[in-house]
Write a protein that holds these residues in place. Structure first.
Motif, PDB file in Angstrom:
ATOM      1  N   PRO A   2      33.264  52.428  35.801  1.00  0.00           N
ATOM      2  CA  PRO A   2      34.489  51.656  36.009  1.00  0.00           C
ATOM      3  C   PRO A   2      34.185  50.299  36.639  1.00  0.00           C
ATOM      4  O   PRO A   2      33.267  50.148  37.433  1.00  0.00           O
ATOM      5  CB  PRO A   2      35.306  52.519  36.969  1.00  0.00           C
ATOM      6  N   GLN A   3      34.973  49.313  36.254  1.00  0.00           N
ATOM      7  CA  GLN A   3      34.774  47.964  36.766  1.00  0.00           C
ATOM      8  C   GLN A   3      35.846  47.619  37.782  1.00  0.00           C
ATOM      9  O   GLN A   3      36.923  48.185  37.780  1.00  0.00           O
ATOM     10  CB  GLN A   3      34.838  46.964  35.623  1.00  0.00           C
ATOM     11  N   GLU A   4      35.504  46.663  38.633  1.00  0.00           N
ATOM     12  CA  GLU A   4      36.483  46.115  39.567  1.00  0.00           C
ATOM     13  C   GLU A   4      37.345  45.119  38.810  1.00  0.00           C
ATOM     14  O   GLU A   4      37.009  44.699  37.706  1.00  0.00           O
ATOM     15  CB  GLU A   4      35.776  45.358  40.689  1.00  0.00           C
ATOM     16  N   CYS A   5      38.461  44.732  39.426  1.00  0.00           N
ATOM     17  CA  CYS A   5      39.266  43.675  38.819  1.00  0.00           C
ATOM     18  C   CYS A   5      39.792  42.732  39.881  1.00  0.00           C
ATOM     19  O   CYS A   5      39.888  43.070  41.061  1.00  0.00           O
ATOM     20  CB  CYS A   5      40.392  44.238  37.963  1.00  0.00           C
ATOM     21  N   LEU A   6      40.107  41.547  39.425  1.00  0.00           N
ATOM     22  CA  LEU A   6      40.659  40.486  40.252  1.00  0.00           C
ATOM     23  C   LEU A   6      41.888  39.974  39.517  1.00  0.00           C
ATOM     24  O   LEU A   6      41.818  39.657  38.330  1.00  0.00           O
ATOM     25  CB  LEU A   6      39.624  39.366  40.403  1.00  0.00           C
ATOM     26  N   ILE A   7      43.025  39.931  40.218  1.00  0.00           N
ATOM     27  CA  ILE A   7      44.255  39.452  39.598  1.00  0.00           C
ATOM     28  C   ILE A   7      44.700  38.184  40.314  1.00  0.00           C
ATOM     29  O   ILE A   7      44.918  38.186  41.524  1.00  0.00           O
ATOM     30  CB  ILE A   7      45.373  40.505  39.651  1.00  0.00           C
ATOM     31  N   LEU A 142      32.864  38.820  39.844  1.00  0.00           N
ATOM     32  CA  LEU A 142      34.196  38.679  40.417  1.00  0.00           C
ATOM     33  C   LEU A 142      34.178  37.782  41.644  1.00  0.00           C
ATOM     34  O   LEU A 142      35.139  37.054  41.895  1.00  0.00           O
ATOM     35  CB  LEU A 142      34.794  40.039  40.763  1.00  0.00           C
ATOM     36  N   SER A 143      33.102  37.826  42.397  1.00  0.00           N
ATOM     37  CA  SER A 143      32.995  36.933  43.556  1.00  0.00           C
ATOM     38  C   SER A 143      33.000  35.480  43.101  1.00  0.00           C
ATOM     39  O   SER A 143      33.672  34.633  43.688  1.00  0.00           O
ATOM     40  CB  SER A 143      31.725  37.234  44.356  1.00  0.00           C
ATOM     41  N   GLU A 144      32.252  35.189  42.038  1.00  0.00           N
ATOM     42  CA  GLU A 144      32.246  33.830  41.491  1.00  0.00           C
ATOM     43  C   GLU A 144      33.629  33.468  40.964  1.00  0.00           C
ATOM     44  O   GLU A 144      34.152  32.384  41.234  1.00  0.00           O
ATOM     45  CB  GLU A 144      31.218  33.715  40.366  1.00  0.00           C
ATOM     46  N   GLU A 158      44.209  38.844  44.324  1.00  0.00           N
ATOM     47  CA  GLU A 158      43.885  40.155  44.871  1.00  0.00           C
ATOM     48  C   GLU A 158      42.776  40.815  44.091  1.00  0.00           C
ATOM     49  O   GLU A 158      42.726  40.730  42.865  1.00  0.00           O
ATOM     50  CB  GLU A 158      45.119  41.074  44.853  1.00  0.00           C
ATOM     51  N   ARG A 159      41.914  41.500  44.819  1.00  0.00           N
ATOM     52  CA  ARG A 159      40.791  42.199  44.235  1.00  0.00           C
ATOM     53  C   ARG A 159      40.998  43.695  44.393  1.00  0.00           C
ATOM     54  O   ARG A 159      41.445  44.149  45.452  1.00  0.00           O
ATOM     55  CB  ARG A 159      39.520  41.750  44.935  1.00  0.00           C
TER      56      ARG A 159
END
Length: 164
Positions: A2-7, A142-144, A158-159
């Protein structure tokens, strides 16, 4: 895995378009980025300099041909965008939304750690005119993306961690 997400939520078209351009120039691809907007905001949301000046007409069927007014890699995603109720979704989120229980666009991202209530809040904000950019990927990407999107003036950023 599973991947993280950033909205990232944007309330003005200029910031939204700028954010898409920044991501495109930073080599984020169509597989990393999904867009969620109201279906009547499509012509306002595209990136690139080749914007059609003809009046917009309602899309036929479930898929819109907005690629004709879009320039750039991420803007071209709108050519495969799908209407889900009053919202238009482009990018990898399309497949997830189509398979989600009840066809809810943002409930599809629960596997990325977005709680159902949070997803419903985003859906409501999109109905009220906000536009979303959803990034998925590894922590470093995602940090970038988070640092890049902060410079574009999002209303919220939001992450979310994937659900184990």
């Amino acid at each position: 895995m599973p991947q993280e997400c950033l909205i990232a939520e944007f309330t003005d078209v200029t910031s939204f378009r700028t954010a898409l351009e920044v991501l495109e120039k930073s080599q984020f691809s169509e597989r990393d980025v999904s867009l969620v907007t109201k279906s009547d905001q499509v012509s306002e949301s595209v990136i690139g300099d080749t914007k059609d000046t003809k009046p917009a007409s309602p899309p036929a069927g479930k898929t819109t041909g907005a690629a004709t007014i879009a320039g750039g890699t991420l803007g071209a995603m709108l050519g495969t965008a799908t209407l889900m109720g009053p919202m238009l979704v482009a990018g990898p989120l399309i497949g997830m939304a189509a398979g989600a229980a009840g066809g809810s666009v943002l409930s599809a991202i629960e596997s990325w750690g977005v709680h159902r209530d949070v997803g419903k809040g985003y859906e409501e904000r999109v109905r009220n005119g906000s536009q979303l950019i959803v990034l998925t990927g590894k922590d470093i990407d995602l940090s970038e993306g988070e640092q890049l999107l902060k410079t574009c003036g999002p209303k919220s950023l939001e992450r979310f961690q994937p659900v184990a």
